[in-house]
Design a protein around this motif. Structure first.
Motif, PDB file in Angstrom:
ATOM      1  N   UNK A  12     -18.675 -32.553  45.883  1.00  0.00           N
ATOM      2  CA  UNK A  12     -19.771 -32.443  44.923  1.00  0.00           C
ATOM      3  C   UNK A  12     -19.508 -33.319  43.702  1.00  0.00           C
ATOM      4  N   UNK A  13     -18.278 -33.304  43.212  1.00  0.00           N
ATOM      5  CA  UNK A  13     -17.919 -34.141  42.067  1.00  0.00           C
ATOM      6  C   UNK A  13     -18.084 -35.620  42.398  1.00  0.00           C
ATOM      7  N   UNK A  14     -17.680 -36.015  43.589  1.00  0.00           N
ATOM      8  CA  UNK A  14     -17.807 -37.408  44.009  1.00  0.00           C
ATOM      9  C   UNK A  14     -19.276 -37.822  44.083  1.00  0.00           C
ATOM     10  N   UNK A  15     -20.129 -36.959  44.654  1.00  0.00           N
ATOM     11  CA  UNK A  15     -21.561 -37.265  44.728  1.00  0.00           C
ATOM     12  C   UNK A  15     -22.155 -37.361  43.327  1.00  0.00           C
ATOM     13  N   UNK A  16     -21.742 -36.488  42.423  1.00  0.00           N
ATOM     14  CA  UNK A  16     -22.231 -36.544  41.041  1.00  0.00           C
ATOM     15  C   UNK A  16     -21.823 -37.861  40.382  1.00  0.00           C
TER      16      UNK A  16
ATOM     17  N   UNK B  79     -28.243 -36.608  46.913  1.00  0.00           N
ATOM     18  CA  UNK B  79     -29.208 -36.303  45.859  1.00  0.00           C
ATOM     19  C   UNK B  79     -28.761 -35.026  45.188  1.00  0.00           C
ATOM     20  N   UNK B  80     -29.391 -34.692  44.062  1.00  0.00           N
ATOM     21  CA  UNK B  80     -29.040 -33.463  43.348  1.00  0.00           C
ATOM     22  C   UNK B  80     -30.305 -32.731  42.935  1.00  0.00           C
ATOM     23  N   UNK B  81     -30.131 -31.447  42.724  1.00  0.00           N
ATOM     24  CA  UNK B  81     -31.179 -30.580  42.198  1.00  0.00           C
ATOM     25  C   UNK B  81     -30.472 -29.395  41.562  1.00  0.00           C
ATOM     26  N   UNK B  82     -31.200 -28.420  41.100  1.00  0.00           N
ATOM     27  CA  UNK B  82     -30.542 -27.229  40.586  1.00  0.00           C
ATOM     28  C   UNK B  82     -30.806 -26.063  41.517  1.00  0.00           C
ATOM     29  N   UNK B  83     -30.027 -25.003  41.345  1.00  0.00           N
ATOM     30  CA  UNK B  83     -29.961 -23.922  42.327  1.00  0.00           C
ATOM     31  C   UNK B  83     -31.235 -23.112  42.502  1.00  0.00           C
ATOM     32  N   UNK B  84     -32.128 -23.087  41.527  1.00  0.00           N
ATOM     33  CA  UNK B  84     -33.306 -22.223  41.641  1.00  0.00           C
ATOM     34  C   UNK B  84     -34.575 -22.958  42.070  1.00  0.00           C
TER      35      UNK B  84
END
Length: 146
Positions: free
Chosen positions: A95-99, A49-54
């Motif tokens: 990270x690139x692969x997950x994206x 999954x993804x999110x942003x840093x803050x």
């Protein structure tokens, strides 16, 4: 290389198969559970999954990587049993692969809109890998067991 899971494949995260959203439950320092709906894509024996840093969830995961995941509605209401897992922040090629996996499952949203919006806001997009949470004896938890 992690591939997108075959729809008929079995594994630890099989309960999430077919789910567009999962309820990702992270934990505050005082132990309070905080559920959030996120998009997920399944790999061979893991999920991403993804999110942003803050975001709050990113901050909570930095402190405590133990999470629970369950298939859910877009509003985060669980539609199945929760699985204990551990979230790992990815970097570099992983990270690139997950994206790419997320973009292949959700081409408009994760392929274009979310990366554009994060760049526009000055946020750093972070991809996470979910893996089965190991038990104290070195094995893996069964589904739904804590």
């Amino acid at each position: 290389m992690t591939r997108i899971r075959d729809p008929q494949a079995q594994g630890y995260f099989a309960a999430l198969r077919g789910a567009t959203y999962v309820q990702l439950t992270t934990f505050r320092r005082n132990g309070t559970a905080v559920p959030t709906a996120v998009h997920v894509v399944l790999g061979e024996d893991d999920a991403f999954f993804r999110t942003w840093n803050t975001t709050g969830k990113a901050k909570r995961i930095r402190h405590n990587p133990d999470v629970r995941v369950a298939p859910s509605t877009i509003r985060g209401r669980p539609r199945g049993p929760a699985l204990p897992a551990r979230a790992h922040l990815l970097d570099g090629e992983a990270s690139d692969r997950a994206a790419r996996l997320l973009a292949s499952k959700h081409p408009i949203l994760h392929g274009r809109l979310i990366p554009w919006y994060h760049r526009r806001r000055g946020w750093i997009t972070q991809q996470y890998r979910l893996a089965p949470r190991p038990t104290a004896d070195g094995g893996m938890n069964d589904r739904g067991a804590e």
